[in-house]
Design a protein around this motif. Structure first.
Motif, short mmCIF file in Angstrom:
data_model
loop_
_atom_site.label_atom_id
_atom_site.label_comp_id
_atom_site.label_asym_id
_atom_site.label_seq_id
_atom_site.Cartn_x
_atom_site.Cartn_y
_atom_site.Cartn_z
N PHE A 390 -18.10 -9.03 -20.95
CA PHE A 390 -19.47 -8.62 -21.27
C PHE A 390 -19.92 -9.22 -22.59
N TYR A 391 -19.00 -9.27 -23.56
CA TYR A 391 -19.37 -9.79 -24.87
C TYR A 391 -19.61 -11.30 -24.85
N GLY A 398 -18.48 -24.90 -19.99
CA GLY A 398 -17.34 -24.49 -20.79
C GLY A 398 -17.72 -23.83 -22.10
N VAL A 399 -19.02 -23.61 -22.31
CA VAL A 399 -19.50 -23.01 -23.56
C VAL A 399 -19.74 -21.53 -23.34
N TRP A 400 -19.32 -20.71 -24.33
CA TRP A 400 -19.53 -19.26 -24.22
C TRP A 400 -20.99 -18.94 -24.44
N LYS A 401 -21.56 -18.17 -23.52
CA LYS A 401 -22.94 -17.72 -23.65
C LYS A 401 -22.94 -16.30 -24.21
N ASP A 402 -23.66 -16.10 -25.29
CA ASP A 402 -23.64 -14.81 -25.96
C ASP A 402 -24.33 -13.75 -25.14
N ALA A 403 -23.63 -12.61 -24.97
CA ALA A 403 -24.24 -11.43 -24.35
C ALA A 403 -24.74 -10.49 -25.43
N VAL A 404 -24.12 -10.56 -26.59
CA VAL A 404 -24.49 -9.75 -27.74
C VAL A 404 -24.34 -10.61 -28.96
N PRO A 405 -24.79 -10.15 -30.14
CA PRO A 405 -24.68 -10.97 -31.35
C PRO A 405 -23.25 -11.43 -31.59
N ASP A 406 -23.12 -12.56 -32.31
CA ASP A 406 -21.83 -13.20 -32.51
C ASP A 406 -20.79 -12.27 -33.13
N GLU A 407 -21.22 -11.47 -34.13
CA GLU A 407 -20.24 -10.63 -34.79
C GLU A 407 -19.70 -9.55 -33.86
N LYS A 408 -20.47 -9.15 -32.87
CA LYS A 408 -19.99 -8.22 -31.86
C LYS A 408 -19.06 -8.92 -30.86
N ARG A 409 -19.43 -10.18 -30.46
CA ARG A 409 -18.65 -10.88 -29.46
C ARG A 409 -17.24 -11.14 -29.93
N LYS A 410 -17.03 -11.26 -31.27
CA LYS A 410 -15.70 -11.52 -31.80
C LYS A 410 -14.71 -10.43 -31.48
#
Length: 411
Positions: A390-391, A398-410
């Protein structure tokens, strides 16, 4: 089918950790130490790595104890465990507490704070709870006894209460005397004292130890052994925590305009689970030792601990996703089937159908341990996959698409 609905995943974005720590020891002694200690860790180290490292230390202590006392009998069974083992347990538990405290600080340093981290932290804490019950009971020379069972129930009850309280209030409360702070330091002290004097030290009467046998009135009181006295102290602690936790939940429910008694019903899952486990333990066996007196006692407690970790893991998941409180566990049916089978001589005066002898009983206990482990492992795997997917979602390029802001995706 996944564990989390779309709405539950969306609620993860709204989650924010909140905590209240009233411990003076934590505020003035441990927290300054933790704040310094976390700076020794590189920013490249993930918070969950620190948490897992602490649990691995406890697992090492657990394995060490059973290398020297595989039958879990301590000195009551004539087993002489090297004293350094207890010192290592004390140091190991202190390191676990330290690592458990700084993982959140490391998460904030690295921008990795999030719900998955809290779930991982609570999962390790839940597993450590049973491991420390087993280790501390061995150090207290309790071994295979109902006191160890009582300690397991009391310790798990405290953890369940804290999680239940956090679910209803949205905050993790640590009182002036709490298990994660003062409780752990007390157990560390037990390990250190045992390292100096051995487990039999705790069999001494508390009145005799304090040289109060000639003091009027006091000499009329039961001269309880130190280990039994520690269990009585723990019982009072549980009662205090019940009142304290309910007080916090009651205030939160009143402020939200909700029922102040309905949350009490959600304490029943723990009572049901613990009752089934105790029912299984009390089974009468005339041809083999009772389960609590056999070498299967520790595997049984480990299975119980894994089931509890699964239970509170679902509670934390419900908390961070704002989902319904988990009030049912299919493992209850599994445990009840074998508990009834073991107690057929008591209930209906007929022999067990499955656990007909020691070999079959061992197979059932170890099978329960395996099923408990795989059920919990499956839960953890599904939660990790669903939250991390989900994050961030990986596209065809091959590139990650953000579902939420970057600091959350980490996270």
């Amino acid at each position: 089918m996944g564990l989390l609905s779309k709405d539950a995943l969306e609620n993860l974005k709204k989650y924010a950790y909140k905590g209240v720590d009233k411990s003076l020891v934590s505020k003035y002694v441990l927290n300054p130490f933790w704040t310094w200690f976390v700076t020794l860790w590189p920013l490249s180290v993930a918070p969950n790595t620190i948490t897992l490292s602490g649990l691995c230390i406890v697992l090492f202590n657990f394995g060490t104890i059973f290398v020297y006392d595989p039958a879990y009998l301590a000195e009551k069974g004539g087993v002489d465990v090297p004293r350094w083992v207890y010192f290592s347990c004390g140091v190991g538990l202190f390191l676990y507490q330290t690592f458990d405290a700084i993982d959140g600080k490391q998460a904030r340093r690295t921008g990795m704070a999030g719900p998955l981290g809290e779930m991982f932290d609570h999962g390790c804490d839940a597993m450590n709870t049973t491991l420390e019950v087993i280790l501390a009971s061995q150090a207290l020379n309790l071994g295979r006894s109902w006191w160890t069972v009582a300690s397991q129930i009391a310790t798990l009850a405290n953890f369940y209460l804290t999680t239940w309280e956090e679910y209803h209030t949205g905050q993790l409360y640590l009182a002036e005397f709490s298990g994660p702070v003062e409780g752990i330091l007390l157990i560390c002290s037990i390990f250190i004292i045992t390292g100096f004097y051995g487990p039999s030290f705790w069999d001494q009467g508390i009145i005799s130890l304090l040289h109060l046998t000639n003091v009027p009135f006091i000499n009329q009181l039961p001269d309880l052994p130190l280990n039994d006295s520690f269990m009585v102290f723990g019982a009072f602690g549980v009662c205090f925590n019940v009142l304290s936790s309910y007080g916090n939940v009651r205030r939160a429910m009143r402020a939200a305009g909700k029922s102040t008694t309905r949350p009490l019903l959600l304490l029943l899952p723990f009572l049901v689970s613990a009752s089934i486990q105790v029912f299984w333990l009390i089974h009468p066996r005339y041809d083999t030792p009772a389960l609590i007196q056999s070498a299967l006692f520790v595997p049984f407690l480990c299975a119980w601990g894994l089931q509890f970790a699964h239970q509170v893991g679902r509670m934390i998941l419900a908390h961070v996703t704002r989902g319904p409180f988990p009030s049912w566990d299919w493992m209850w049916v599994w445990n009840m089937v074998f508990a009834v089978d073991a107690n057929l001589p008591l209930l209906f005066d007929r022999p067990s159908i499955i656990q007909t002898d020691a070999k079959w009983r061992a197979a059932v206990v170890y099978l329960t341990l395996a099923v408990s482990f795989f059920a919990y492992a499956r839960f953890c795997t599904l939660v990790i996959n669903e939250i991390t997917n989900f994050y961030g979602k990986k596209g065809e390029d091959g590139v990650w698409k953000d579902a939420v802001p970057d600091e959350k995706r980490k996270t």
